[in-house]
Design an enzyme around this catalytic site. Structure first.
Site, PDB file in Angstrom:
ATOM      1  N   SER A  69       0.851  -1.188   0.000  1.00  0.00           N
ATOM      2  CA  SER A  69       0.000   0.000   0.000  1.00  0.00           C
ATOM      3  C   SER A  69       0.886   1.237   0.000  1.00  0.00           C
ATOM      4  O   SER A  69       1.987   1.228   0.559  1.00  0.00           O
ATOM      5  CB  SER A  69      -0.893   0.022   1.245  1.00  0.00           C
ATOM      6  OG  SER A  69      -1.580   1.260   1.359  1.00  0.00           O
ATOM      7  N   TYR A  73      -2.452  -0.370  10.317  1.00  0.00           N
ATOM      8  CA  TYR A  73      -2.427  -0.686   8.887  1.00  0.00           C
ATOM      9  C   TYR A  73      -1.109  -0.227   8.271  1.00  0.00           C
ATOM     10  O   TYR A  73      -0.475  -0.960   7.503  1.00  0.00           O
ATOM     11  CB  TYR A  73      -3.610  -0.010   8.196  1.00  0.00           C
ATOM     12  CG  TYR A  73      -3.739  -0.360   6.732  1.00  0.00           C
ATOM     13  CD1 TYR A  73      -4.346  -1.537   6.327  1.00  0.00           C
ATOM     14  CD2 TYR A  73      -3.264   0.503   5.744  1.00  0.00           C
ATOM     15  CE1 TYR A  73      -4.472  -1.872   4.979  1.00  0.00           C
ATOM     16  CE2 TYR A  73      -3.385   0.190   4.399  1.00  0.00           C
ATOM     17  CZ  TYR A  73      -3.983  -1.000   4.026  1.00  0.00           C
ATOM     18  OH  TYR A  73      -4.095  -1.317   2.691  1.00  0.00           O
TER      19      TYR A  73
END
Length: 281
Positions: A147, A160
């Site tokens: 990501s 995250y």
């Protein structure tokens, strides 16, 4: 010309494959004539995904399996089952991920689960599948879904960010290991999606925002960059030019080199400096 691992009768295994980017990848591999195994934790979604794939390929070329990628034993069983069904794995796409949200001092169980799935799921998949992929001496791919948040680490979802930063570091180490192994024809690649409209990012929305990509667009881009031989597959967004992504990432690295405060891009003392940097002043 597609990547040489993406050919008829080769085998692709995709975790988190029942929806989103994972299902789009499974569909693309199936259309290329590959045998496909989709693994996911949700058996209902797995059944629905298998039904959809039946319109793309024959049923005997599709395998589904309920798997918790955070558990080593579950991933080992997946690898054994794929060997028994299809004989080998040519492409492993470690794509399973969750993003329930997190706060720095929030529930520890939430942190544990996010890191277990997003980071350990990729470590488990790579470590368990790679050895048998290597010894075959054939061309193979390991694609790990990271990501942009694992690189620029914006505030707001620290668990995250930590998990995806770990995926980046692990995948870099994996590719270094693979390229230094004699007669190894398996390569690792880091998929870095931008804003992709999936169940993970919808957050109650039913229509795709204009700035988001579809999972299919993301996979099309991934396949093109695999063909080109990219390790870092940095996906643009509809409303964020690649040049801006690059500047955000370079600024994040500059925090260390320039000894700025961490996450200085969001620090009030550096807001104007970052704006000038982005605008090229």
């Amino acid at each position: 010309m597609p990547h040489p691992a993406i050919v008829k009768d080769n085998v692709a295994v995709i975790t988190g494959g029942a929806s989103g980017i994972g299902f789009a990848a499974a569909t693309a591999f199936a259309r290329a004539g590959m045998k496909v195994c989709i693994a996911d934790v949700d058996e209902t979604r797995l059944a629905e995904a298998a039904t959809k794939l039946s319109s793309v390929t024959i049923a005997t070329d599709v395998m589904t399996m309920a798997v918790d990628v955070s558990q080593v034993e579950s991933v080992m069983e997946l690898e054994r089952a794929v060997r028994e069904r299809f004989g080998s794995t040519d492409i492993l796409m470690n794509n399973a991920g969750i993003q329930p949200g997190s706060t720095l001092f929030g529930e520890p169980d939430n942190w544990q689960r996010i890191i277990a799935v997003n980071m350990w799921g990729i470590i488990n998949g790579s470590r368990i599948f790679a050895p048998s992929m290597i010894v075959r001496g054939k061309c193979g791919l390991i694609i790990n879904t990271g990501s942009k948040q694992g690189i620029t680490t914006p505030p707001g979802d620290p668990a995250y960010n930590v998990s995806k930063a770990g995926v980046k570091a692990f995948t870099e180490a994996l590719q270094h290991e693979l390229r230094n192994r004699k007669d190894c024809h398996v390569t690792a690649h880091l998929l870095i999606p931008g804003f992709v409209f999936t169940g993970l990012t919808a957050k109650g929305r039913t229509e795709k925002p204009a700035g988001a990509w579809t999972p299919e667009q993301t996979v099309d881009f991934m396949l093109a960059r695999l063909e080109a031989g990219d390790f870092y597959i940095l996906c643009p967004d509809n409303d964020v030019p690649r040049a801006l992504d690059e500047k955000r990432m370079l600024w994040a690295a500059g925090d260390i080199v320039e000894n700025r405060p961490p996450l200085s891009r969001w620090h009030p003392d550096y807001a104007d400096a970052f704006k000038r940097y982005v605008e090229g002043e």
